[in-house]
Design a protein around this motif. Structure first.
Motif, PDB file in Angstrom:
ATOM      1  N   LYS A 269      40.370  48.924 -44.590  1.00 12.16           N
ATOM      2  CA  LYS A 269      40.082  47.775 -45.442  1.00 12.16           C
ATOM      3  C   LYS A 269      38.582  47.570 -45.577  1.00 12.16           C
ATOM      4  O   LYS A 269      38.073  47.314 -46.678  1.00 12.16           O
ATOM      5  CB  LYS A 269      40.735  46.512 -44.867  1.00 12.16           C
ATOM      6  N   GLN A 270      37.871  47.672 -44.461  1.00 12.68           N
ATOM      7  CA  GLN A 270      36.423  47.484 -44.499  1.00 12.68           C
ATOM      8  C   GLN A 270      35.743  48.597 -45.278  1.00 12.68           C
ATOM      9  O   GLN A 270      34.758  48.358 -45.975  1.00 12.68           O
ATOM     10  CB  GLN A 270      35.835  47.385 -43.088  1.00 12.68           C
ATOM     11  N   PHE A 271      36.255  49.808 -45.187  1.00 18.17           N
ATOM     12  CA  PHE A 271      35.747  50.927 -45.988  1.00 18.17           C
ATOM     13  C   PHE A 271      35.810  50.555 -47.464  1.00 18.17           C
ATOM     14  O   PHE A 271      34.840  50.735 -48.208  1.00 18.17           O
ATOM     15  CB  PHE A 271      36.567  52.182 -45.680  1.00 18.17           C
ATOM     16  N   ALA A 272      36.944  50.015 -47.908  1.00 17.69           N
ATOM     17  CA  ALA A 272      37.096  49.614 -49.310  1.00 17.69           C
ATOM     18  C   ALA A 272      36.085  48.520 -49.658  1.00 17.69           C
ATOM     19  O   ALA A 272      35.410  48.594 -50.694  1.00 17.69           O
ATOM     20  CB  ALA A 272      38.523  49.138 -49.579  1.00 17.69           C
ATOM     21  N   VAL A 273      35.955  47.518 -48.798  1.00 15.98           N
ATOM     22  CA  VAL A 273      35.022  46.415 -49.041  1.00 15.98           C
ATOM     23  C   VAL A 273      33.590  46.938 -49.152  1.00 15.98           C
ATOM     24  O   VAL A 273      32.860  46.599 -50.085  1.00 15.98           O
ATOM     25  CB  VAL A 273      35.129  45.351 -47.923  1.00 15.98           C
ATOM     26  N   LEU A 274      33.176  47.758 -48.203  1.00 17.14           N
ATOM     27  CA  LEU A 274      31.808  48.281 -48.205  1.00 17.14           C
ATOM     28  C   LEU A 274      31.499  49.037 -49.489  1.00 17.14           C
ATOM     29  O   LEU A 274      30.396  48.951 -50.027  1.00 17.14           O
ATOM     30  CB  LEU A 274      31.576  49.193 -46.993  1.00 17.14           C
TER      31      LEU A 274
END
Length: 185
Positions: free
Chosen positions: A134-139
């Motif tokens: 999820k954080q990969f997508a956000v970043l």
């Protein structure tokens, strides 16, 4: 029409049962999608960064298809991510090339779904393994679209015809569920 990119991160699709069936089914029902089979493209793990960045920028929907190895993605897909998703391309002050693209995970595990629970053999729910994705997508400015997950697809069952048939059905159902998710995007 949405431009769909499906990236297979399995390190050896020739040895796969479930991921190969899923990808074959997807190729038959999504002939307009682009498929990047990393094990075929980069058996030596030498990633063509420019080609992969072009693939990604040309897509509206990015699907990462992989077996859930050791609570994450396989080494080849991880290497692909490390090489391709670099500062200035996918993130950072000028790294806006993936903004607005939809990211959907599609993965399988050998362990049955019921093992992924508190007190179960895996001790965590599958959802609790998702924060890094999820954080990969956000970043990267991508829109997290969740995941399609199927467990109980163990390579260890390859010599049991009855279990193979059950896994074949589960794999096809996985592909059909993934297609429905893609169609909703």
């Amino acid at each position: 029409m949405k431009r769909i990119l499906i990236v297979s991160g399995h390190t050896d699709l020739n040895q796969s049962f479930a991921n190969r069936i899923i990808l074959d089914k997807l190729q038959s029902i999504l002939p307009q999608a682009e498929f990047a089979l990393l094990d075929k493209l980069y058996p030596d793990f030498c990633i063509d960064v420019s080609a992969e960045q072009q693939r990604l920028t040309g897509a509206d929907v990015i699907v990462l298809q992989f077996p859930f190895f050791w609570y994450g993605m396989p080494s080849l897909m991880k290497k692909w991510m490390e090489d391709v998703f670099v500062h200035g391309f996918s993130h950072g002050s000028t790294g806006d090339k993936l903004h607005g693209k939809k990211l959907l995970l599609s993965f399988t595990s050998g362990a049955p779904e019921e093992m992924y629970k508190h007190g179960g053999l895996q001790n965590y729910t599958i959802e609790e393994f998702m924060p890094a994705f999820k954080q990969f997508a956000v970043l990267c400015g991508m829109e997290w679209q969740g995941y399609v997950y199927t467990g109980g697809l163990s390579y260890a069952n390859r010599n049991d015809e009855e279990k193979l048939e059950q896994m074949r059905i589960k794999s096809i159902t996985h592909a059909e569920t993934l297609l429905k998710q893609i169609e909703l995007l």
